[in-house]
Design an enzyme around this catalytic site. Structure first.
Site, PDB file in Angstrom:
ATOM      1  N   ASP A 123      16.872 -46.732  23.548  1.00  0.00           N
ATOM      2  CA  ASP A 123      15.890 -45.651  23.612  1.00  0.00           C
ATOM      3  C   ASP A 123      14.511 -46.195  23.236  1.00  0.00           C
ATOM      4  O   ASP A 123      14.389 -47.282  22.661  1.00  0.00           O
ATOM      5  CB  ASP A 123      16.275 -44.493  22.691  1.00  0.00           C
ATOM      6  CG  ASP A 123      16.259 -44.884  21.212  1.00  0.00           C
ATOM      7  OD1 ASP A 123      16.857 -45.922  20.874  1.00  0.00           O
ATOM      8  OD2 ASP A 123      15.651 -44.162  20.399  1.00  0.00           O
ATOM      9  N   GLU A 153      17.746 -44.485  18.109  1.00  0.00           N
ATOM     10  CA  GLU A 153      17.169 -45.148  16.934  1.00  0.00           C
ATOM     11  C   GLU A 153      15.769 -44.644  16.631  1.00  0.00           C
ATOM     12  O   GLU A 153      15.413 -44.439  15.465  1.00  0.00           O
ATOM     13  CB  GLU A 153      17.143 -46.662  17.164  1.00  0.00           C
ATOM     14  CG  GLU A 153      16.831 -47.479  15.906  1.00  0.00           C
ATOM     15  CD  GLU A 153      15.345 -47.627  15.618  1.00  0.00           C
ATOM     16  OE1 GLU A 153      14.977 -47.936  14.472  1.00  0.00           O
ATOM     17  OE2 GLU A 153      14.535 -47.417  16.548  1.00  0.00           O
TER      18      GLU A 153
END
Length: 457
Positions: free
Chosen positions: A85, A154
């Site tokens: 991400d 994250e």
């Protein structure tokens, strides 16, 4: 260094991955996040290392991708961490090229996620290709166990992976954990990150009136919520810009490699003439690696474009708290909240909400596998000395892994460096950093496996 074909493969893989605007938690980008996760699945399935690949939908809606290869003949297992991400690209006009098209300029590759952390993901894949080649050349040697872990949230706190770790620790059980989500002190300087700050998010709301009232009729006497909040926030700095929190020591010093102030000015894009916090007795490393810090990351009142002649009844700020390793983030967050409440002026009503608490992390460089990794890292940089730095960022999973597997050795490193400008427009990576870090990781995996085999004879 590395063949042209290998660099082409790295560029092509990173180009494909950067094309996904994989911001977790934005419903409008759900297909992009899913696409990045599926890309990782496919890459692992097509890897010359034979993985058992699984995709895990976590409690926060993100996908954690795990590739597993069992160890042979009492070999250890190494976990390779990264995340797929990214943070939002922000204002597109601030980018010199499309953030989702990998673009080469002046020897660097530009695009969102090139350094944080998709560059680390393709770095792992390159190291595994090198490992597969070495294993093919010596098919009788027992194979080291591998866990390839790519997280999907994250940048939004990693709640999903934290819960997966708590629920299914067997998926992560390993002897060494290589977390590639950090980077070098500068291009060409091999670096291990030895500490991560913990932290928390605080939302501060100040109210002074039941409703906005006319500034001509009441201004000057009626309490202004914006001024009340600004004065409250100003209490968090001394006259030299150092952080101040009642009951908290904010004067500690960083004992590792200092951060040259001029380099810090350049790396942080500080404007000419703007003073850094502190005085000549302070070093930037003290502020970002050794002391608690508070940053105002958001502020809400009446937008300038909507301003009218009225006194704002409410103002709100979002504060990001960072604390060094070894200090309980929850305790400092509570003291910060108490400080804010004690310093709000004129009896203004104040509310403080604390969220996303995570503690810091400190590594032990004396552990044998970590020393072996340092040797491999130095060799990849032509024998350069490996330096140690702290990181102002937080990787909550690191502490969770350390708590779950206290005997595991953990190393933090990666392909980013200050010129990468992660989280900003025009994020970039130096491709030689990907190549050197991959070479170091491959060398470590090989030598660690050989050492384990020798110890079992």
């Amino acid at each position: 260094m590395i063949s042209t074909d290998s660099r082409t493969t790295i560029f092509n893989q990173l180009s494909q991955l950067v094309a996904f605007n994989s911001v977790h938690g934005d419903p409008a980008l759900a297909d992009q996040a899913a696409g990045a996760a599926q890309w990782v699945v496919t890459a692992l399935e097509e890897s010359p290392i034979e993985f058992e690949v699984s995709s895990h939908l976590t409690v926060d809606g993100s996908r954690a991708i795990i590739g597993y290869r069992a160890p042979e003949a009492n070999q250890p297992t190494v976990l390779l961490y990264c995340h797929h991400d990214v943070v939002p690209a922000g204002e597109l006009s601030a980018w010199e090229s499309d953030p989702f098209t990998l673009t080469e300029r002046n020897g660097r590759w530009y695009g969102r996620g090139t350094a944080d952390c998709k560059g680390n993901l393709v770095m792992h894949l390159e190291a595994l290709r090198q490992l597969a080649t070495a294993e093919a050349a010596d098919p009788t040697a027992p194979k080291i166990g591998l866990i390839f872990l790519a997280e999907g949230s994250e940048e939004m706190g990693g709640e999903g992976l934290d819960q997966l770790l708590a629920d299914k620790p067997e998926l992560f059980r390993s002897d060494v954990i290589l977390i590639a989500d950090s980077g070098n002190a500068a291009v060409g300087i091999p670096t291990l990150t030895t500490s991560l700050r913990g932290g928390a998010q605080l939302t501060v709301t100040v109210r002074t009136l039941d409703a906005a009232v006319h500034s001509g009729m009441f201004g000057g006497a009626a309490p202004d919520a914006v001024f009340a909040l600004m004065r409250t926030l100003d209490s968090l700095r001394d006259e030299k810009g150092r952080t101040v929190i009642d009951g908290v020591d904010t004067t500690t010093r960083w004992e590792g490699r200092p951060y040259d102030p001029e380099n810090f000015r350049t790396d942080s894009t500080t404007l000419p003439g703007v003073e850094l916090a502190g005085d000549e007795s302070d070093n930037p490393a003290d502020f970002i690696w050794a002391r608690p810090a508070v940053t105002v990351t958001g502020f809400t009142s009446t937008p300038v474009s909507q301003a009218v002649n009225a006194i704002p009844p409410m103002a709100q700020a979002r504060l990001n708290l960072r604390v060094p390793a070894g200090i309980a983030a929850a305790e400092i967050a509570e003291k910060l909240a108490a400080h804010l409440k004690a310093h709000v002026p004129g009896g203004a009503h104040i509310e403080v909400e604390i969220e996303d608490i995570n503690d810091g992390f400190a590594s032990d460089l004396s552990q044998p596998a970590i020393q072996l990794f340092q040797e491999a890292l130095s060799a990849a940089y032509d024998g350069a000395e490996v330096v140690s730095i702290g990181s102002g960022g937080s990787i909550p999973l690191t502490g969770a892994l350390q708590q779950q597997f206290p005997q595991a050795e953990i190393a933090l490193f990666g392909v980013e460096e200050p010129e990468s400008r992660i989280h900003s427009a025009n994020e970039s990576v130096d491709p030689t950093e990907i190549e050197r870090i991959a070479a170091a990781e491959f060398a470590f995996l090989t030598k660690y496996s050989q050492a384990a085999a020798a110890n079992t004879k």
